[in-house]
Motif scaffolding. Structure first.
Motif, short mmCIF file in Angstrom:
data_model
loop_
_atom_site.label_atom_id
_atom_site.label_comp_id
_atom_site.label_asym_id
_atom_site.label_seq_id
_atom_site.Cartn_x
_atom_site.Cartn_y
_atom_site.Cartn_z
N ILE A 62 9.32 -30.72 101.62
CA ILE A 62 9.30 -31.92 100.78
C ILE A 62 9.35 -33.13 101.70
N VAL A 63 8.39 -34.03 101.54
CA VAL A 63 8.26 -35.20 102.41
C VAL A 63 8.57 -36.45 101.60
N PHE A 64 9.55 -37.21 102.04
CA PHE A 64 9.93 -38.46 101.39
C PHE A 64 9.22 -39.61 102.12
N HIS A 65 8.48 -40.40 101.36
CA HIS A 65 7.72 -41.49 102.01
C HIS A 65 7.53 -42.68 101.07
N ASP A 66 7.21 -43.81 101.66
CA ASP A 66 6.94 -45.03 100.90
C ASP A 66 5.59 -44.91 100.20
N GLU A 67 5.48 -45.56 99.05
CA GLU A 67 4.25 -45.51 98.26
C GLU A 67 3.97 -46.90 97.70
N ILE A 68 2.92 -47.55 98.24
CA ILE A 68 2.61 -48.91 97.79
C ILE A 68 1.97 -48.94 96.41
N ASP A 69 1.44 -47.81 95.95
CA ASP A 69 0.80 -47.77 94.64
C ASP A 69 1.78 -47.47 93.52
N LEU A 70 3.06 -47.48 93.81
CA LEU A 70 4.11 -47.41 92.79
C LEU A 70 4.95 -48.68 92.89
N ALA A 71 5.33 -49.21 91.75
CA ALA A 71 6.16 -50.41 91.72
C ALA A 71 7.51 -50.15 92.39
N PRO A 72 8.16 -51.18 92.90
CA PRO A 72 9.44 -51.01 93.59
C PRO A 72 10.45 -50.23 92.74
N GLY A 73 11.01 -49.19 93.35
CA GLY A 73 12.02 -48.39 92.67
C GLY A 73 11.50 -47.23 91.87
N ARG A 74 10.19 -47.16 91.63
CA ARG A 74 9.63 -46.02 90.90
C ARG A 74 9.58 -44.79 91.80
N PHE A 75 9.50 -43.62 91.19
CA PHE A 75 9.57 -42.38 91.95
C PHE A 75 8.66 -41.35 91.30
N ARG A 76 7.85 -40.68 92.11
CA ARG A 76 6.97 -39.64 91.61
C ARG A 76 6.92 -38.47 92.59
N MET A 77 6.99 -37.27 92.05
CA MET A 77 6.77 -36.06 92.84
C MET A 77 5.32 -35.63 92.69
N LYS A 78 4.78 -35.10 93.76
CA LYS A 78 3.38 -34.67 93.75
C LYS A 78 3.20 -33.56 94.77
N GLN A 106 -2.01 -31.33 109.94
CA GLN A 106 -1.27 -30.26 110.61
C GLN A 106 -0.89 -29.11 109.69
N LEU A 107 -0.63 -29.43 108.40
CA LEU A 107 -0.10 -28.44 107.48
C LEU A 107 -1.06 -28.06 106.36
N GLY A 108 -2.16 -28.84 106.21
CA GLY A 108 -2.94 -28.73 104.99
C GLY A 108 -2.31 -29.61 103.92
N PRO A 109 -2.93 -29.71 102.75
CA PRO A 109 -2.48 -30.67 101.75
C PRO A 109 -1.37 -30.20 100.83
N ASP A 110 -0.94 -28.94 100.91
CA ASP A 110 -0.15 -28.37 99.82
C ASP A 110 1.36 -28.49 99.97
N PHE A 111 1.83 -29.43 100.77
CA PHE A 111 3.27 -29.71 100.81
C PHE A 111 3.62 -30.64 99.64
N ARG A 112 4.89 -30.77 99.37
CA ARG A 112 5.37 -31.57 98.24
C ARG A 112 5.73 -32.98 98.71
N ARG A 113 5.34 -33.98 97.92
CA ARG A 113 5.57 -35.37 98.33
C ARG A 113 6.52 -36.05 97.34
N ALA A 114 7.57 -36.62 97.87
CA ALA A 114 8.51 -37.44 97.09
C ALA A 114 8.13 -38.90 97.36
N ARG A 115 7.39 -39.48 96.43
CA ARG A 115 6.78 -40.80 96.63
C ARG A 115 7.72 -41.88 96.11
N MET A 116 8.13 -42.77 96.98
CA MET A 116 9.13 -43.78 96.66
C MET A 116 8.47 -45.15 96.66
N GLY A 117 8.42 -45.77 95.48
CA GLY A 117 7.67 -47.00 95.31
C GLY A 117 8.26 -48.19 96.04
#
Length: 205
Positions: free
Chosen positions: A91-107, A124-135
């Motif tokens: 699971i990778v936690f990262h910033d996401e500019i396409d989400l409003a501040p404080g919003r959160f989406r898993m993908k 390095q891993l292919g696309p199938d890891f999980r992303r914790a997108r933090m707006g």
């Protein structure tokens, strides 16, 4: 074991940048769940711990790659190979500019959407890891994005930022149990934030 990797840039210059919200998330997880002492390994700062879930304790490796954002995939893939961890247990936690501040989406899966750390991980891993997108919101114009993500959070951002960081740590057992939808919902319940900021129309998907 599950790998939780926060994306960011190392060093005090970047410590409070919007781009470093992934580092902030894993720091809060380490504090909340009382992980062991951080140490250097896998080109990262790492810490080991266990998180109690409904199905029992889950072993977790927290990672903050020290390779700079654009090479994050090298560090995470090194740990994944060592422990034989498949992408679905990363699971990778990262910033996401396409989400409003404080919003959160898993993908899970998909492209990088301009996030260079995610792009490096895909290479390095292919696309199938999980992303914790933090707006963190979008500055409104493409030419302003670089400066926006590499600028510090403002004092006015602290209430939603602190609430979001606390929520991603508190609700973590749902993610570790594999229930990303429940995790996302619980984070948004604990740290509600508007879907759109006054300055932008965000893609909240």
């Amino acid at each position: 074991m599950i790998i939780l990797a926060g994306l960011g840039n190392p060093g005090p210059k970047y410590q409070n940048n919007r781009h470093n919200i992934g580092f902030m998330a894993v720091d809060e997880i380490a504090r909340h769940w009382r992980f062991g002492t951080a140490r250097a390994k896998f080109q990262s700062v790492v810490a080991d711990g266990e998180v109690d879930t409904a199905d029992g304790p889950v072993k977790v490796l927290l990672m903050k790659p020290q390779t700079y954002m654009n090479e994050s995939g090298r560090a995470v893939s090194e740990a994944a190979r060592f422990y034989k961890i498949p992408p679905e247990d990363i699971i990778v936690f990262h910033d996401e500019i396409d989400l409003a501040p404080g919003r959160f989406r898993m993908k899970t899966g998909g492209g990088a959407a301009g996030q260079n750390g995610v792009r490096s991980l895909i290479s390095q891993l292919g696309p199938d890891f999980r992303r914790a997108r933090m707006g963190i919101g979008h500055p409104g114009e493409a030419r302003l994005v670089h400066g926006h993500v590499l600028s510090d959070f403002h004092k006015a951002d602290q209430p939603w930022l602190e609430a979001l960081l606390d929520a991603v740590a508190t609700a973590l057992p749902f993610a570790l149990a594999g229930d990303d939808e429940r995790y996302q919902g619980e984070v948004l319940r604990l740290a509600p934030a508007p879907k759109f900021s006054p300055r932008q129309v965000a893609r909240d998907d």
